[in-house]
Design an enzyme around this catalytic site. Structure first.
Site, PDB file in Angstrom:
ATOM      1  N   ARG A   1      -2.572 -12.012   3.813  1.00 29.69           N
ATOM      2  CA  ARG A   1      -3.928 -11.701   3.377  1.00 29.69           C
ATOM      3  C   ARG A   1      -4.165 -12.242   1.978  1.00 29.69           C
ATOM      4  O   ARG A   1      -3.340 -12.048   1.082  1.00 29.69           O
ATOM      5  CB  ARG A   1      -4.172 -10.179   3.327  1.00 29.69           C
TER       6      ARG A   1
ATOM      7  N   TYR B   1       0.837  -1.200   0.000  1.00 30.55           N
ATOM      8  CA  TYR B   1       0.000   0.000   0.000  1.00 30.55           C
ATOM      9  C   TYR B   1       0.870   1.247   0.000  1.00 30.55           C
ATOM     10  O   TYR B   1       1.940   1.273   0.635  1.00 30.55           O
ATOM     11  CB  TYR B   1      -0.869   0.055   1.267  1.00 30.55           C
TER      12      TYR B   1
ATOM     13  N   TYR C   1      -0.309  -9.848   0.686  1.00 32.37           N
ATOM     14  CA  TYR C   1       0.730  -9.231   1.543  1.00 32.37           C
ATOM     15  C   TYR C   1       0.711  -9.850   2.932  1.00 32.37           C
ATOM     16  O   TYR C   1      -0.331 -10.324   3.394  1.00 32.37           O
ATOM     17  CB  TYR C   1       0.534  -7.703   1.614  1.00 32.37           C
TER      18      TYR C   1
ATOM     19  N   HIS D   1     -10.548  -3.216  -1.153  1.00 34.17           N
ATOM     20  CA  HIS D   1     -11.449  -2.598  -0.177  1.00 34.17           C
ATOM     21  C   HIS D   1     -12.463  -1.717  -0.906  1.00 34.17           C
ATOM     22  O   HIS D   1     -12.107  -0.999  -1.846  1.00 34.17           O
ATOM     23  CB  HIS D   1     -10.662  -1.727   0.806  1.00 34.17           C
TER      24      HIS D   1
ATOM     25  N   HIS E   1      -7.172  -8.827  -2.168  1.00 31.03           N
ATOM     26  CA  HIS E   1      -8.496  -8.229  -1.951  1.00 31.03           C
ATOM     27  C   HIS E   1      -8.487  -6.767  -2.355  1.00 31.03           C
ATOM     28  O   HIS E   1      -7.428  -6.128  -2.436  1.00 31.03           O
ATOM     29  CB  HIS E   1      -8.909  -8.355  -0.485  1.00 31.03           C
TER      30      HIS E   1
HETATM   31 FE   LIG Z   1      -6.068  -4.585   2.692  1.00 31.83          FE
END
Ligand SMILES: [Fe+2]
Length: 239
Positions: free
Chosen positions: A159, A110, A149, A164, A162
């Protein structure tokens, strides 16, 4: 679903939904400390919660729905189209509602100050977009497929890939924040956020569908994801 915001000057509230996933899901370690320790106290909806927000097209820029064109060059990764419809609890389209999206880049990183995953940032990818639904409740984004990640929840925790999503629906009181997953992800089995949604049929409602019909030849794969804001078929929310 919309109902009457007020009747004889009294605010008509939206129905409270069931608490699933639960606020406390011990395998999702952060919920052990952030989940409420006492029973929730329902507060009456205020007028502004049931009548707003109202968004206009002037508030969404031309490049906001296309995360591959927000910088000087194209981001690295697998280009993809994400589209679908926003529906209310009776299956009716929710028109003109804001859909916001944020995600990791193709390397699973991110663009955020607290993300320390040693994967490269992409100077051509911010990872955020938004659009308004059209007259049929439809939305469409162009982006790149996010990478998995690590996140430190448990030993060797990763994770599942995905995206959001945040939706307001017709009012603040109907806001939905959720995560969308991809079909056949090998990380589902060990992702406690995914499994905090207890019913397997509800988990299926968080997984998009590969869509060959909308796939653009020689350019990008497409995925379809309908979002239901309320009712029995509601898309599970994030806690
Ligand atoms: Fe996330």
């Amino acid at each position: 679903m919309r109902g009457h915001p007020t009747r004889n000057g009294v605010v008509t509230p939206y129905r409270r939904e069931n608490c699933d996933p639960p606020y406390l899901h011990p395998d999702y370690v952060a919920t052990r400390t952030r989940s409420p320790k006492r029973p929730l106290v329902p507060l009456a909806h205020t007028l502004s919660e049931v009548t707003g927000p109202v968004f206009g097209h002037q508030e969404v820029g031309d490049l906001d729905p296309d995360l591959t064109r927000q910088h000087g060059g194209e981001p690295l990764g697998e280009r993809m189209i994400l589209h679908g419809r926003v529906l209310d609890g009776e299956g009716r389209p929710v028109r003109g509602t804001l859909v916001e999206l944020w995600q990791a880049n193709a390397a699973g990183r991110y663009r955020h100050v607290v993300d320390r995953h040693p994967a490269p940032l992409d100077p051509n990818f911010s990872g955020a977009g938004r659009c308004l639904t059209d007259g049929e409740g439809g939305y469409r984004f162009v982006t790149v497929k996010p990478g998995a990640y690590p996140w430190g929840n448990h030993a060797n925790a990763w994770r599942a890939a995905h995206i959001h999503l945040s939706l307001f629906g017709p009012a603040f009181a109907t806001r939905v924040v959720t995560q969308m997953y991809f079909p056949g992800d090998p990380l589902f089995f060990q992702d406690p956020i995914f499994h905090s949604v207890r019913d397997p049929r509800d988990r299926e409602r968080m997984i998009c569908r590969f869509d060959l019909r909308e796939t653009v030849p020689e350019w990008a794969l497409a995925y379809e994801f309908d979002i239901v804001l309320r009712g029995r078929d509601a898309t599970p929310v994030e806690r």
